[in-house]
Design a protein around this motif. Sequence first.
Motif, mmCIF file in Angstrom:
data_model
loop_
_atom_site.group_PDB
_atom_site.id
_atom_site.type_symbol
_atom_site.label_atom_id
_atom_site.label_comp_id
_atom_site.label_asym_id
_atom_site.label_seq_id
_atom_site.Cartn_x
_atom_site.Cartn_y
_atom_site.Cartn_z
ATOM 1 N N SER A 16 2.631 -21.765 34.099
ATOM 2 C CA SER A 16 1.456 -21.681 34.971
ATOM 3 C C SER A 16 1.738 -20.655 36.061
ATOM 4 O O SER A 16 2.804 -20.066 36.128
ATOM 5 C CB SER A 16 1.146 -23.036 35.592
ATOM 6 N N SER A 17 0.789 -20.459 36.927
ATOM 7 C CA SER A 17 0.975 -19.517 38.037
ATOM 8 C C SER A 17 1.591 -20.202 39.255
ATOM 9 O O SER A 17 1.670 -19.613 40.317
ATOM 10 C CB SER A 17 -0.364 -18.883 38.405
ATOM 11 N N TYR A 18 2.019 -21.448 39.098
ATOM 12 C CA TYR A 18 2.611 -22.201 40.202
ATOM 13 C C TYR A 18 4.122 -22.174 40.115
ATOM 14 O O TYR A 18 4.704 -21.983 39.058
ATOM 15 C CB TYR A 18 2.144 -23.663 40.171
ATOM 16 N N ALA A 19 4.772 -22.395 41.251
ATOM 17 C CA ALA A 19 6.223 -22.529 41.293
ATOM 18 C C ALA A 19 6.568 -23.968 41.651
ATOM 19 O O ALA A 19 5.830 -24.636 42.369
ATOM 20 C CB ALA A 19 6.817 -21.584 42.330
ATOM 21 N N ARG A 20 7.684 -24.441 41.135
ATOM 22 C CA ARG A 20 8.161 -25.779 41.468
ATOM 23 C C ARG A 20 9.331 -25.634 42.435
ATOM 24 O O ARG A 20 10.266 -24.860 42.193
ATOM 25 C CB ARG A 20 8.623 -26.500 40.210
ATOM 26 N N VAL A 21 9.296 -26.368 43.529
ATOM 27 C CA VAL A 21 10.379 -26.392 44.507
ATOM 28 C C VAL A 21 10.828 -27.841 44.635
ATOM 29 O O VAL A 21 10.016 -28.726 44.894
ATOM 30 C CB VAL A 21 9.919 -25.848 45.875
ATOM 31 N N ALA A 22 12.120 -28.083 44.434
ATOM 32 C CA ALA A 22 12.644 -29.450 44.478
ATOM 33 C C ALA A 22 13.842 -29.517 45.428
ATOM 34 O O ALA A 22 14.652 -28.598 45.494
ATOM 35 C CB ALA A 22 13.060 -29.903 43.092
ATOM 36 N N GLN A 42 15.144 -37.194 56.506
ATOM 37 C CA GLN A 42 13.977 -36.344 56.293
ATOM 38 C C GLN A 42 14.413 -34.912 56.045
ATOM 39 O O GLN A 42 15.310 -34.399 56.710
ATOM 40 C CB GLN A 42 13.030 -36.385 57.487
ATOM 41 N N ALA A 43 13.748 -34.276 55.091
ATOM 42 C CA ALA A 43 13.955 -32.854 54.814
ATOM 43 C C ALA A 43 12.593 -32.173 54.846
ATOM 44 O O ALA A 43 11.602 -32.729 54.387
ATOM 45 C CB ALA A 43 14.596 -32.671 53.443
ATOM 46 N N ILE A 47 7.815 -22.639 52.997
ATOM 47 C CA ILE A 47 7.689 -21.425 52.204
ATOM 48 C C ILE A 47 6.951 -20.399 53.057
ATOM 49 O O ILE A 47 5.873 -20.677 53.577
ATOM 50 C CB ILE A 47 6.889 -21.676 50.905
ATOM 51 N N LEU A 48 7.533 -19.222 53.209
ATOM 52 C CA LEU A 48 6.934 -18.177 54.021
ATOM 53 C C LEU A 48 6.481 -17.018 53.140
ATOM 54 O O LEU A 48 7.233 -16.547 52.290
ATOM 55 C CB LEU A 48 7.935 -17.652 55.055
ATOM 56 N N ASP A 49 5.272 -16.546 53.368
ATOM 57 C CA ASP A 49 4.734 -15.377 52.687
ATOM 58 C C ASP A 49 5.054 -14.153 53.540
ATOM 59 O O ASP A 49 4.825 -14.159 54.743
ATOM 60 C CB ASP A 49 3.224 -15.547 52.535
ATOM 61 N N GLN A 50 5.600 -13.111 52.930
ATOM 62 C CA GLN A 50 5.966 -11.910 53.684
ATOM 63 C C GLN A 50 5.078 -10.733 53.302
ATOM 64 O O GLN A 50 5.553 -9.617 53.088
ATOM 65 C CB GLN A 50 7.437 -11.574 53.454
ATOM 66 N N SER A 59 2.054 -19.617 55.390
ATOM 67 C CA SER A 59 3.223 -20.458 55.187
ATOM 68 C C SER A 59 2.757 -21.854 54.798
ATOM 69 O O SER A 59 1.622 -22.241 55.059
ATOM 70 C CB SER A 59 4.106 -20.524 56.441
ATOM 71 N N SER A 60 3.657 -22.582 54.140
ATOM 72 C CA SER A 60 3.355 -23.955 53.731
ATOM 73 C C SER A 60 4.603 -24.789 53.963
ATOM 74 O O SER A 60 5.707 -24.373 53.605
ATOM 75 C CB SER A 60 2.945 -23.978 52.260
ATOM 76 N N SER A 61 4.442 -25.964 54.560
ATOM 77 C CA SER A 61 5.565 -26.866 54.804
ATOM 78 C C SER A 61 5.293 -28.217 54.169
ATOM 79 O O SER A 61 4.170 -28.721 54.218
ATOM 80 C CB SER A 61 5.806 -27.060 56.299
ATOM 81 N N LYS A 62 6.329 -28.801 53.583
ATOM 82 C CA LYS A 62 6.263 -30.137 53.011
ATOM 83 C C LYS A 62 7.474 -30.916 53.523
ATOM 84 O O LYS A 62 8.582 -30.415 53.546
ATOM 85 C CB LYS A 62 6.295 -30.111 51.482
#
Length: 66
Positions: A16-22, A42-43, A47-50, A59-62
Amino acid sequence: EGYGFGISVLPNYRNSSYARVAFHLCSGENDAVLEWPALNRQATLTILDQDPDVLKRMSSSKSFTT
């Protein structure tokens, strides 16, 4: 605190066009003295877009709590 952790990034996850981050805990030299399971930790992954255009950067934070 001595916990070891890692981050896995899988681009184009399942074709897919998505990425998985674990986020995951890793075994390490301090395992004998650490508390397992690692409760109430907690972690936060950010993700930062440049993009060259500063107006298009995002940017997106989880956050994850064990």
